[in-house]
Scaffold this motif. Structure first.
Motif, PDB file in Angstrom:
ATOM      1  N   UNK A 246       0.833  -1.202   0.000  1.00  0.00           N
ATOM      2  CA  UNK A 246       0.000   0.000   0.000  1.00  0.00           C
ATOM      3  C   UNK A 246       0.869   1.255   0.000  1.00  0.00           C
ATOM      4  N   UNK A 247       1.990   1.187   0.725  1.00  0.00           N
ATOM      5  CA  UNK A 247       2.869   2.358   0.771  1.00  0.00           C
ATOM      6  C   UNK A 247       3.472   2.602  -0.614  1.00  0.00           C
ATOM      7  N   UNK A 248       3.892   1.522  -1.277  1.00  0.00           N
ATOM      8  CA  UNK A 248       4.408   1.692  -2.640  1.00  0.00           C
ATOM      9  C   UNK A 248       3.312   2.235  -3.551  1.00  0.00           C
ATOM     10  N   UNK A 249       2.116   1.678  -3.429  1.00  0.00           N
ATOM     11  CA  UNK A 249       0.994   2.149  -4.241  1.00  0.00           C
ATOM     12  C   UNK A 249       0.715   3.626  -4.029  1.00  0.00           C
ATOM     13  N   UNK A 250       0.807   4.067  -2.773  1.00  0.00           N
ATOM     14  CA  UNK A 250       0.519   5.472  -2.464  1.00  0.00           C
ATOM     15  C   UNK A 250       1.557   6.402  -3.093  1.00  0.00           C
ATOM     16  N   UNK A 251       2.693   5.836  -3.466  1.00  0.00           N
ATOM     17  CA  UNK A 251       3.745   6.640  -4.097  1.00  0.00           C
ATOM     18  C   UNK A 251       3.747   6.491  -5.613  1.00  0.00           C
ATOM     19  N   UNK A 252       2.744   5.794  -6.147  1.00  0.00           N
ATOM     20  CA  UNK A 252       2.690   5.505  -7.583  1.00  0.00           C
ATOM     21  C   UNK A 252       3.897   4.691  -8.050  1.00  0.00           C
TER      22      UNK A 252
END
Ligand code: SF4
Ligand code: SF4
Ligand code: SF4
Ligand code: SF4
Lengths: 134, 580
Positions: free
Chosen positions: B190-196
């Motif tokens: 999710x953290x990676x996703x939040x950073x695109x």
């Protein structure tokens, strides 16, 4: 009796211990300085393949391509490299039809397996072994 | 970095696409791994911003002797966990540690947020920010294949990536590392996703001259021999961790049907032996590990009429058989493998996914929500409906699935059923319910995982001496701060006792005394405790779902009041350490 390196990759784990050990013999923690390379066929879901010198005993293409006399036929197959004579022309690399030689930019010389058999001792699954040559 | 007096840190800012290298001498005393990563997390975390704010960071670190000794194979990721809302820490094997070592990065800190989906191509002398717009929405193994074809370095490269769950910021989205390993727990995806940030490839083409070849190779040889000859390692290779299914069931310690029970007389179809005989097709290893515990199972799926079949390969282990098998009342290894495949494709933590579904099934039975919310009836043993539910969860189809995607602690706070939402401070339980050790271990563990301190391994059935148990857990948590700074695979923990560690370190020029090692462990633990405090966590006020105290573990009923008493004592020990 002279031996050369052989492999059977069915049981290979892809652990790369062989490559890490071979590089250690050259004095490096590395994969780039290893004479043996483990790759995958089509990603990690595919099988592991081993790229290493076949230990040619006749028609030794790399040796034939080398103009400086840096490569010498090894008793039992394959070649031995004399670093001091090598000028880094990379002719041996293109000459080996199985792509077993690569160039190390760090060491500024080709990396060729010398058929010492150390990697075979460390392969946990006996995929690598030394075989006697007629 | 090895043979230097500093830790080499690569910091990448995704917002303005810049990066820099720092040589941090001050970090060297924390060895590497979790020691270095927790310091970097403490420096970079923004406790006042949102958990998934672009300003937050992800820290990756390799250990002091990564890859150069057998079974020292892990990379640690540290971040602010969207699942537990406190310290996030997760470990993965594969090739990542090897490639970071060869690329000469001890740690990588990623902050900011890219304007559009990208992936990072990292190599020794360069970082590229590459467009990944077309990869958004693509399943994690396809992303691996695409990047493999685009980037150089076959055989010397590691590719980590997220799936749809990560893109949609599911709180327990995972990150897949080299197909078969994961930063599974606590929501790094999710953290990676939040950073695109869809993926990272690392190409390790460099090398490090060995300083004392003879001394190093001697220690390497000894450890290699130890690794391939010990019994424990053989077990991990033969049946793999899945051997635990029968063992745990015999003693009554495997969570079944949302932990309604911990034992069943009908488990043979999910035993390690069954998986090995029916599904196992090959085994593989992380780079630098001669053991090879990764078991790949195959199942056949009919994808069309007229006998159209495909063979699907997925990795399996004990934890997955528990979470997507026994916990959900499944009784067929093929069905479990198919759930594992789904979880892989969407990129979510298999343990959390299964445990969340376990809660949802029971809550559905109890009428806490209806099929209007869950879209399919959730029933123990109904694998097809679970497959559908996983899809809805990854896609966050409706409000219900949105809430489910935040974990069972969150979902049960809305719909009820908190007594049987099986988590420790938001982190879904693992596959061991073996007595006081398992409950206390995960409750007090810094990241609420069974691996923080291996509490469950101290359970032998019966009461034991709780005070003694508490000391064991505390000491093990400290010892693992050392192992996780190297970073050893925890399967090899018995092999790496303190003498062995000191000896290995010495052979690569890190001279330390046992006391210094212990002090480093204390400082690492202290740092983690400081971060937890900074994020507002208070161990003392931790409350656990009732079911932990109702279902026996190894035949022992765990006393609730005593457990909270012990947790309080443990938190006092931690406070004493922080103030020391
Ligand atoms: S390097 Fe290639 S050509 Fe030379 S001996 Fe080995 S296999 Fe034969
Ligand atoms: S690179 Fe060296 S060994 Fe190879 S052909 Fe040229 S001189 Fe001979
Ligand atoms: S036989 Fe010796 S030189 Fe050849 S790959 Fe193995 S360790 Fe390296
Ligand atoms: S050491 Fe053996 S098992 Fe490991 S990668 Fe090499 S050939 Fe495969």
């Amino acid at each position: 009796m002279a031996k050369r390196l052989r492999y059977d990759m069915n049981a290979c784990l892809g652990c790369q211990t062989c490559s890490l050990v071979c590089s250690t013999l050259s004095g490096y923690h590395s994969l780039g300085e290893s004479g043996i390379n483990i790759k995958t066929k089509g990603g990690l879901q595919g099988k592991f393949v081993c790229v290493v010198c076949a230990g040619c005993t006749e028609n030794i293409s790399c040796l034939e391509a080398c103009k400086t006399g840096a490569l010498k036929a090894r008793n039992g197959g394959g070649v031995l490299l004399d670093k001091n004579k090598c000028i880094g022309c990379k002719k041996c690399i293109s000459a080996c039809s199985i792509g077993a030689i690569h160039y190390s930019d760090n060491l500024d010389r080709p990396i060729i397996c010398r058929q010492c058999g150390t990697c075979a001792k460390y392969c946990p699954h006996n995929c690598l072994y030394m075989e006697e040559v007629e | 970095m090895l043979y230097t007096n500093h830790i080499r840190v690569l910091s990448i800012n995704l917002t303005d696409e810049t990066y820099k290298i720092e040589h941090r001498e001050d970090l060297k005393q924390y060895l590497g791994g979790v020691g270095v990563a927790s310091k970097l997390l403490e420096e970079n975390i923004k406790p006042d911003a949102d958990i998934l704010d672009p300003s937050q960071c992800i820290v990756f670190a390799i250990g002091a002797i990564s890859t150069i000794f057998p079974v020292i194979t892990k990379t640690v990721a540290m971040f602010w966990s969207p699942l537990t809302k406190e310290l996030g820490e997760s470990y993965a094997g594969g090739r990542m540690a090897m490639t970071m070592l060869m690329a000469h990065f001890d740690a990588i800190v990623i902050t900011g947020k890219s304007k559009r989906p990208i992936y990072l191509a990292i190599e020794s002398h360069n970082v590229e920010f590459r467009d990944a717009s077309a990869m958004w929405g693509i399943r994690s193994d396809d992303v691996g294949r695409i990047i493999r074809e685009r980037e150089k370095g076959a055989g010397k490269r590691s590719i980590i990536r997220i799936g749809e769950a990560g893109e949609n910021q599911l709180s327990f989205a995972s990150v897949c590392v080299d197909t078969y390993r994961h930063f599974g727990r606590m929501g790094l995806g999710a953290v990676m996703g939040s950073k695109n940030l869809k993926a990272i490839s690392i190409w390790g083409k460099g090398d490090l001259p060995i300083k004392n070849q003879k001394a190093y190779f001697k220690v390497f040889q000894d450890l290699h021999k130890k690794a391939i000859t010990t019994d424990v390692m053989k077990k991990y290779h033969d049946l793999g961790t899945a051997m635990g299914v029968n063992l745990m069931n015999e003693k009554g310690g495997i969570p079944i049907l949302n932990l309604q029970t911990s034992q069943t007389d009908d488990i043979e179809n999910l035993s390690g032996e069954t998986f090995a005989e029916k599904n196992l097709v090959r085994k593989t290893a992380c780079a630098g590990c001669p053991v090879g515990c990764i078991h790949i199972g195959q199942f056949r799926r009919e994808f069309g009429k007229g006998y159209e079949f495909e063979a699907v390969n997925v990795g399996y282990d004990y934890e997955l058989i528990f979470s997507l098998g026994t916990f959900l009342g499944l009784n067929d290894s093929d069905e479990v493998l198919e759930l594992i495949e789904a979880v892989e494709d969407y990129g979510m933590d298999a343990i959390s996914a299964g445990v969340v579904l376990g809660w949802a099934t029971e809550a559905y039975q109890n009428g806490l929500f209806t099929v209007n919310e869950s879209l399919v009836p959730l029933e123990f043993g109904n694998q097809k409906n679970y497959l559908a539910a996983l899809k809805h969860m990854a896609k966050r189809t409706n409000e219900f699935y949105y809430n489910l995607g935040k974990g069972c602690a969150h979902a049960s706070s809305i719909y009820g059923g908190q007594d049987y939402a099986m988590h420790f401070n938001g982190n879904e339980m693992s596959g061991y319910h073996t007595g006081y050790g398992s409950v206390l271990g995960s409750a007090v563990g810094a990241r609420h995982s069974h691996l923080c301190n291996g509490g469950y391994s101290f359970d032998q059935g019966g009461e034991g001496n709780p005070e003694e148990l508490l000391d064991k857990i505390y000491n093990e948590e400290l010892d693992r701060c050392i192992l996780n700074s190297l970073i050893a695979c925890l399967f090899a923990r018995k092999m790496y006792d303190k003498d062995t560690i000191l000896n290995a370190l010495k052979s690569v020029d890190v001279v330390m005394t046992e006391e210094e090692l212990d002090n480093a462990a204390k400082e690492i633990f202290r740092t983690k405790l400081r971060i937890k405090k900074m994020l507002g966590y208070r161990l003392k006020s931790l409350r656990l779902p009732k079911r932990f105290f109702e279902t026996t573990g190894f035949g022992t009923k765990i006393d609730e009041a005593m457990t909270y008493e012990l947790i309080k004592k443990y938190s006092e020990k931690c406070e004493a350490l922080m103030n020391s």
